[in-house]
Design a protein around this motif. Structure first.
Motif, mmCIF file in Angstrom:
data_model
loop_
_atom_site.group_PDB
_atom_site.id
_atom_site.type_symbol
_atom_site.label_atom_id
_atom_site.label_comp_id
_atom_site.label_asym_id
_atom_site.label_seq_id
_atom_site.Cartn_x
_atom_site.Cartn_y
_atom_site.Cartn_z
ATOM 1 N N VAL A 1 -2.070 -0.101 7.304
ATOM 2 C CA VAL A 1 -2.601 1.099 6.833
ATOM 3 C C VAL A 1 -3.147 1.745 8.100
ATOM 4 C CG1 VAL A 1 -3.882 -0.174 4.954
ATOM 5 C CG2 VAL A 1 -4.986 -0.130 7.246
ATOM 6 N N CYS A 2 -2.845 1.463 9.210
ATOM 7 C CA CYS A 2 -3.250 2.282 10.542
ATOM 8 C C CYS A 2 -2.332 2.846 11.183
ATOM 9 C CB CYS A 2 -4.003 1.338 11.358
ATOM 10 S SG CYS A 2 -5.468 0.569 10.602
ATOM 11 N N ASP A 3 -2.162 3.963 11.956
ATOM 12 C CA ASP A 3 -1.402 4.616 12.757
ATOM 13 C C ASP A 3 -1.511 4.204 14.093
ATOM 14 O OD1 ASP A 3 -0.505 6.825 10.770
ATOM 15 O OD2 ASP A 3 -2.918 7.236 10.842
ATOM 16 N N VAL B 1 0.679 -1.216 0.040
ATOM 17 C CA VAL B 1 -0.106 -0.006 0.057
ATOM 18 C C VAL B 1 0.870 1.180 0.163
ATOM 19 C CG1 VAL B 1 -2.082 -1.209 1.243
ATOM 20 C CG2 VAL B 1 -0.222 -0.068 2.486
ATOM 21 N N SER B 2 0.261 2.257 -0.444
ATOM 22 C CA SER B 2 0.735 3.481 -0.442
ATOM 23 C C SER B 2 1.184 4.186 0.847
ATOM 24 C CB SER B 2 0.181 4.491 -1.163
ATOM 25 O OG SER B 2 -0.053 4.270 -2.284
ATOM 26 N N PRO B 3 2.197 4.956 1.219
ATOM 27 C CA PRO B 3 2.580 5.717 2.492
ATOM 28 C C PRO B 3 1.322 6.515 3.134
ATOM 29 C CG PRO B 3 4.341 6.022 0.891
ATOM 30 C CD PRO B 3 3.362 5.396 0.039
ATOM 31 N N ARG B 4 0.936 6.420 4.291
ATOM 32 C CA ARG B 4 -0.193 6.987 4.696
ATOM 33 C C ARG B 4 0.384 8.537 5.085
ATOM 34 N NH1 ARG B 4 0.707 2.747 7.800
ATOM 35 N NH2 ARG B 4 1.404 3.972 9.436
ATOM 36 N N ALA B 5 -0.839 9.402 5.112
ATOM 37 C CA ALA B 5 -0.766 10.820 5.334
ATOM 38 C C ALA B 5 -0.158 10.973 6.938
ATOM 39 C CB ALA B 5 -1.922 11.491 4.962
ATOM 40 N N GLN B 6 0.094 11.909 7.263
ATOM 41 C CA GLN B 6 0.842 11.959 8.586
ATOM 42 C C GLN B 6 -0.372 12.617 9.310
ATOM 43 O OE1 GLN B 6 3.631 11.485 10.335
ATOM 44 N NE2 GLN B 6 4.158 10.395 8.176
ATOM 45 N N PRO B 7 -0.829 12.024 10.495
ATOM 46 C CA PRO B 7 -1.738 12.515 11.223
ATOM 47 C C PRO B 7 -1.710 13.869 12.291
ATOM 48 C CG PRO B 7 -1.019 10.780 12.245
ATOM 49 C CD PRO B 7 -0.214 10.839 10.942
ATOM 50 N N LEU C 1 -6.223 3.541 -2.727
ATOM 51 C CA LEU C 1 -7.061 4.370 -2.911
ATOM 52 C C LEU C 1 -7.467 5.129 -1.540
ATOM 53 C CD1 LEU C 1 -8.981 5.851 -4.671
ATOM 54 C CD2 LEU C 1 -10.600 3.957 -4.518
ATOM 55 N N LEU C 2 -7.888 4.386 -0.648
ATOM 56 C CA LEU C 2 -7.939 5.058 0.669
ATOM 57 C C LEU C 2 -7.019 5.779 1.268
ATOM 58 C CD1 LEU C 2 -9.975 2.199 2.425
ATOM 59 C CD2 LEU C 2 -11.155 4.008 1.374
ATOM 60 N N ALA C 3 -5.684 5.319 0.991
ATOM 61 C CA ALA C 3 -4.628 6.231 1.583
ATOM 62 C C ALA C 3 -4.524 7.519 0.609
ATOM 63 C CB ALA C 3 -3.325 5.330 1.491
ATOM 64 N N ASP C 4 -4.571 7.526 -0.589
ATOM 65 C CA ASP C 4 -4.464 8.610 -1.263
ATOM 66 C C ASP C 4 -5.684 9.568 -1.278
ATOM 67 O OD1 ASP C 4 -2.408 7.595 -2.713
ATOM 68 O OD2 ASP C 4 -3.508 6.608 -4.296
ATOM 69 N N LEU C 5 -6.840 9.086 -0.813
ATOM 70 C CA LEU C 5 -7.943 9.846 -0.525
ATOM 71 C C LEU C 5 -7.710 10.674 0.606
ATOM 72 C CD1 LEU C 5 -11.050 7.585 -1.603
ATOM 73 C CD2 LEU C 5 -10.210 9.756 -2.796
ATOM 74 N N TYR D 1 -7.768 14.704 1.009
ATOM 75 C CA TYR D 1 -8.825 15.271 1.551
ATOM 76 C C TYR D 1 -8.604 15.235 3.124
ATOM 77 C CZ TYR D 1 -11.055 14.515 -2.812
ATOM 78 O OH TYR D 1 -11.390 14.641 -4.025
ATOM 79 N N GLY D 2 -7.505 15.001 3.764
ATOM 80 C CA GLY D 2 -7.215 15.026 4.926
ATOM 81 C C GLY D 2 -8.417 14.270 6.006
ATOM 82 N N LEU D 3 -8.790 13.127 5.486
ATOM 83 C CA LEU D 3 -9.711 12.248 5.989
ATOM 84 C C LEU D 3 -9.471 11.645 7.451
ATOM 85 C CD1 LEU D 3 -11.079 10.511 2.859
ATOM 86 C CD2 LEU D 3 -12.185 12.393 4.212
ATOM 87 N N SER D 4 -10.128 11.197 8.384
ATOM 88 C CA SER D 4 -9.866 10.390 9.491
ATOM 89 C C SER D 4 -10.683 8.973 9.029
ATOM 90 C CB SER D 4 -10.229 10.707 10.598
ATOM 91 O OG SER D 4 -9.790 12.258 10.832
ATOM 92 N N TYR D 5 -9.946 8.045 9.484
ATOM 93 C CA TYR D 5 -10.569 6.626 9.402
ATOM 94 C C TYR D 5 -10.647 6.002 10.789
ATOM 95 C CZ TYR D 5 -9.498 7.070 4.215
ATOM 96 O OH TYR D 5 -9.562 7.477 3.004
ATOM 97 N N LEU D 6 -11.908 5.273 10.765
ATOM 98 C CA LEU D 6 -11.936 4.132 11.624
ATOM 99 C C LEU D 6 -11.917 2.753 10.958
ATOM 100 C CD1 LEU D 6 -12.445 2.690 14.425
ATOM 101 C CD2 LEU D 6 -14.901 2.914 14.429
#
Length: 299
Positions: free
Chosen positions: A237-239, A6-12, A212-216, A220-225
Motif C-alpha cells: 500500500v505504500c510508496d 489491493v487496488s493500484p495506488r494513485a500516483q503521488p 477502499l483507502l486506495a480508492d479514496l 480525493y488526492g489524499l496523503s497517508y501516513l
C-alpha cells in the motif's frame, strides 16, 4: 510475500514538489517516576529524533514492532500528543506554533483512522451522529444538509444510507472501520494518519479496507501516513517506507529499495517474519532467522 490483494495506488506528486508534511527531529520523552514522592529519575525516549516527509498524494509507511513508538509519532504529528522537541510543518505552517483557533482550523485538513474500530466509536451514539459530529463542530453543515452529507459519506465508504440510524454494535468489525473512515473523511482532509487500520480485522476484510483507502486516495488526492507492524501490508500500500526501532528511524527509502534490498538487519528481520504460503520459502526463512539470531547471540 503474502498479503491481501489491493487496488493500484494513485500516483503521488513529483519528488521535487513541496511536501504536505515535514517532520524534523521529532522527540517525545516520558518521565520515569519512582518512590513515594514520585520524583523524576529519568526519561523514556518513546520517539527520539524522527524525521521524514510526505508528498501530496503519497503514502509513507511507518513500520516497526509493537512499542517502537510509531503510534506516538502519528499522534504527535497531529498535536494529539505533546512533543518534547522537534518541528512538524503542515503545508508550510509550523503545527506547534499555532494558537488554539488556528490549530482547530488546521485539524480539518489532518485526520486519523484508529486501530480499534469498535473502541474508537461512541457506543451511545448513532452512526449518523458519529460521522456528522465533525461537520457540526466545525460549522460545515446542519439539519437536512448534514443528514445528506452523512449519508453520502456512508455510501462512499461502502455502507448504506439507513446505516446512519443504527448503533456501532450492530455492525461487523470491517463495517465499523468503514464508519471510522467516513468520519475521518467528513471534513475533506488532505492528510490522514492511518494507525494500524486493518490489524484488528480478518485478512479478507483487510483487503476490502485497503482497497477502499486506495480508492479514496485516488478520488480525493489524499496523503497517508500509514502505520503498521505488518511488512506485507506496508509493501502493497505504500510508496515509501520508514522502518522504526526503539524510537528511531533506522532505514527509509522507496518501497522497492526497502523491500528489495534492505540495508538494516532489523528491516531484514521484519521481512523474515512475514509468513509465506510456499512451505519451502517458509523453511528458508526459518533457517535465515535462526542464523541471524545466532549471530546476535555471538555479538
Amino acid at each position: 510475500m503474502s498479503a491481501p490483494a489491493v487496488s493500484p495506488r494513485a500516483q503521488p506528486a513529483p519528488a521535487g514538489d513541496a511536501p504536505i508534511l515535514d517532520v524534523r527531529d521529532l522527540q517525545v520523552h516520558f518521565p520515569v517516576r519512582k518512590g513515594i514522592l514520585q520524583r523524576v529519575v529519568g526519561h523514556h525516549k518513546a520517539v527520539d529524533g524522527v524525521s521524514f516527509r510526505i508528498g501530496r498524494g503519497e503514502t509513507l509507511g511507518l513500520v516497526g514492532e509493537s512499542g517502537c513508538g510509531k503510534t506516538t509519532v502519528g499522534r504527535t504529528v497531529l498535536a494529539l500528543q505533546k512533543a518534547t522537541g522537534g518541528r512538524v510543518t503542515f503545508e508550510g505552517k509550523d503545527v506547534y506554533a499555532q494558537d488554539a483557533a488556528s490549530l482547530r482550523r488546521m485539524r480539518r485538513d489532518m485526520q486519523i483512522i484508529f486501530q480499534d474500530p469498535g473502541g474508537s466509536l461512541n457506543p451511545r451514539m448513532r452512526v449518523g451522529r458519529i460521522v456528522g459530529e465533525p461537520l457540526e463542530v466545525h460549522g460545515v453543515a446542519q439539519g437536512e444538509e448534514l443528514r445528506e452529507r452523512v449519508e453520502e459519506l456512508l455510501v462512499t465508504c461502502g455502507l448504506w444510507r439507513a446505516a446512519a440510524d443504527r448503533y456501532p454494535h450492530e455492525f461487523s468489525g470491517g463495517q465499523r472501520q468503514r464508519i471510522g473512515i467516513a468520519r475521518a473523511l467528513a471534513l475533506q482532509p488532505k492528510l490522514i494518519v492511518c494507525d494500524e487500520p486493518t490489524s484488528a480485522l480478518d485478512v479478507s476484510v483487510q483487503s476490502e479496507i485497503l482497497n477502499l483507502l486506495a480508492d479514496l486516495q485516488a478520488q480525493y488526492g489524499l496523503s497517508y501516513l500509514f502505520i503498521s507492524h505488518d511488512m506485507a501490508v506496508i509493501h502493497h500500500v505504500c510508496d515509501r517506507i520508514a522502518v522504526m526501532k526503539d524510537g528511531k528511524i533506522v532505514e527509509e527509502g522507496t518501497r522497492d529499495e526497502v523491500i528489495g534490498a534492505p540495508r538494516h538487519p532489523y528491516t531484514r528481520r521484519l521481512l523474515l517474519a512475514v509468513p509465506e504460503c510456499d512451505p519451502r520459502v517458509d523453511a528458508e526463512k526459518r533457517r535465515e532467522r535462526q542464523r541471524m539470531l545466532a549471530e546476535e547471540i555471538e555479538r
